[in-house]
Design an enzyme around this catalytic site. Sequence first.
Site, PDB file in Angstrom:
ATOM      1  N   CYS A   1     -10.072  -5.554   0.359  1.00 33.90           N
ATOM      2  CA  CYS A   1     -11.449  -4.696   0.441  1.00 33.90           C
ATOM      3  C   CYS A   1     -12.113  -4.868  -0.817  1.00 33.90           C
ATOM      4  CB  CYS A   1     -10.842  -3.137   0.633  1.00 33.90           C
ATOM      5  SG  CYS A   1     -10.199  -2.268  -1.001  1.00 33.90           S
TER       6      CYS A   1
ATOM      7  N   CYS B   1     -10.688  -3.787  -4.084  1.00 31.04           N
ATOM      8  CA  CYS B   1      -9.817  -4.698  -4.577  1.00 31.04           C
ATOM      9  C   CYS B   1     -10.338  -5.768  -5.003  1.00 31.04           C
ATOM     10  CB  CYS B   1      -8.498  -4.909  -3.691  1.00 31.04           C
ATOM     11  SG  CYS B   1      -7.555  -3.461  -3.530  1.00 31.04           S
TER      12      CYS B   1
ATOM     13  N   GLU C   1      -2.848  -4.527  -2.937  1.00 32.95           N
ATOM     14  CA  GLU C   1      -3.343  -5.427  -4.147  1.00 32.95           C
ATOM     15  C   GLU C   1      -3.525  -4.753  -5.642  1.00 32.95           C
ATOM     16  OE1 GLU C   1      -4.888  -4.950  -1.369  1.00 32.95           O
ATOM     17  OE2 GLU C   1      -6.054  -6.507  -0.561  1.00 32.95           O
TER      18      GLU C   1
ATOM     19  N   GLU D   1       0.270   5.199   0.465  1.00 40.88           N
ATOM     20  CA  GLU D   1      -0.813   6.253   0.974  1.00 40.88           C
ATOM     21  C   GLU D   1      -0.147   7.563   0.479  1.00 40.88           C
ATOM     22  OE1 GLU D   1      -1.217   5.539   5.413  1.00 40.88           O
ATOM     23  OE2 GLU D   1      -2.218   3.740   4.745  1.00 40.88           O
TER      24      GLU D   1
ATOM     25  N   CYS E   1      -4.133   0.644  -2.391  1.00 40.68           N
ATOM     26  CA  CYS E   1      -4.156  -0.441  -1.851  1.00 40.68           C
ATOM     27  C   CYS E   1      -2.998  -1.454  -2.217  1.00 40.68           C
ATOM     28  CB  CYS E   1      -5.281  -1.538  -1.972  1.00 40.68           C
ATOM     29  SG  CYS E   1      -6.643  -0.636  -1.034  1.00 40.68           S
TER      30      CYS E   1
ATOM     31  N   ASN F   1       0.953  -1.270   0.048  1.00 41.76           N
ATOM     32  CA  ASN F   1      -0.086   0.101   0.000  1.00 41.76           C
ATOM     33  C   ASN F   1       0.888   1.256  -0.158  1.00 41.76           C
ATOM     34  OD1 ASN F   1       0.626  -0.785   2.756  1.00 41.76           O
ATOM     35  ND2 ASN F   1      -1.135   0.393   3.447  1.00 41.76           N
TER      36      ASN F   1
HETATM   37  N1  THU Z   1      -5.224  -1.641   2.397  1.00 38.11           N
HETATM   38  C1  THU Z   1      -4.637  -2.436   1.391  1.00 38.11           C
HETATM   39  O1  THU Z   1      -3.641  -1.906   0.845  1.00 38.11           O
HETATM   40  N2  THU Z   1      -5.472  -3.480   0.846  1.00 38.11           N
HETATM   41  C2  THU Z   1      -6.711  -3.622   1.274  1.00 38.11           C
HETATM   42  O2  THU Z   1      -7.474  -4.696   0.707  1.00 38.11           O
HETATM   43  C3  THU Z   1      -7.519  -2.911   2.595  1.00 38.11           C
HETATM   44  C4  THU Z   1      -6.504  -1.849   2.850  1.00 38.11           C
HETATM   45  C5  THU Z   1      -4.661  -0.256   2.835  1.00 38.11           C
HETATM   46  C6  THU Z   1      -5.157   0.890   2.569  1.00 38.11           C
HETATM   47  C7  THU Z   1      -4.744   1.626   3.585  1.00 38.11           C
HETATM   48  O3  THU Z   1      -3.505   2.211   3.240  1.00 38.11           O
HETATM   49  C8  THU Z   1      -4.343   0.795   4.956  1.00 38.11           C
HETATM   50  O4  THU Z   1      -4.432  -0.465   4.373  1.00 38.11           O
HETATM   51  C9  THU Z   1      -5.618   0.999   5.858  1.00 38.11           C
HETATM   52  O5  THU Z   1      -6.815   0.938   5.363  1.00 38.11           O
END
Ligand code: THU
Length: 135
Positions: free
Chosen positions: A91, A94, A55, A44, A53, A42
């Site tokens: 999520c 994704c 994925e 940000e 994300c 991930n």
């Molecule tokens: N996140 C992912 O990388 N993948 C997911 O399937 C769910 C959430 C990340 C997004 C954010 O940077 C952190 O996890 C907290 O939500």
Amino acid sequence: MAEDRLIEAAMAAREKSYSPYSGFAVGCAIESASGEIALGANMENASYPLGVCAEQAALAAAQQAFGLDNVVRMAIVGGPKGAELVAITPCGGCRQAIAEAATVAGYDIAVIGRDGEGNLSETCISKLLPGWFTF
Ligand code: THU
């Protein structure tokens, strides 16, 4: 038993997560039909909605490395930075992105994970997002 190499790759990718805002680091490793691996974590941003994300980062890398149509398995691991992994699943957004790869591949894609105690999970995108949108 030896750790699945795809889980190990996802854990290594997670180490390169850029997640200063949530403090939650996620890593993803994607395996191709011929055994190549693409990685993502991930990413940000101070403008929160722009975060990506793990994925989706890994799927973009997979498209460049071997094509979405060759994706067969994905490992996803996550947890608070500097702490044990927790059991997670992709999520909703994704799931749709993984489903896109399954659509172009023409078969289901396995999704595996691991928690902090070493418990493994295995499912597939058709179970995570039955009836996904495509046209
Ligand atoms: N996140 C992912 O990388 N993948 C997911 O399937 C769910 C959430 C990340 C997004 C954010 O940077 C952190 O996890 C907290 O939500």
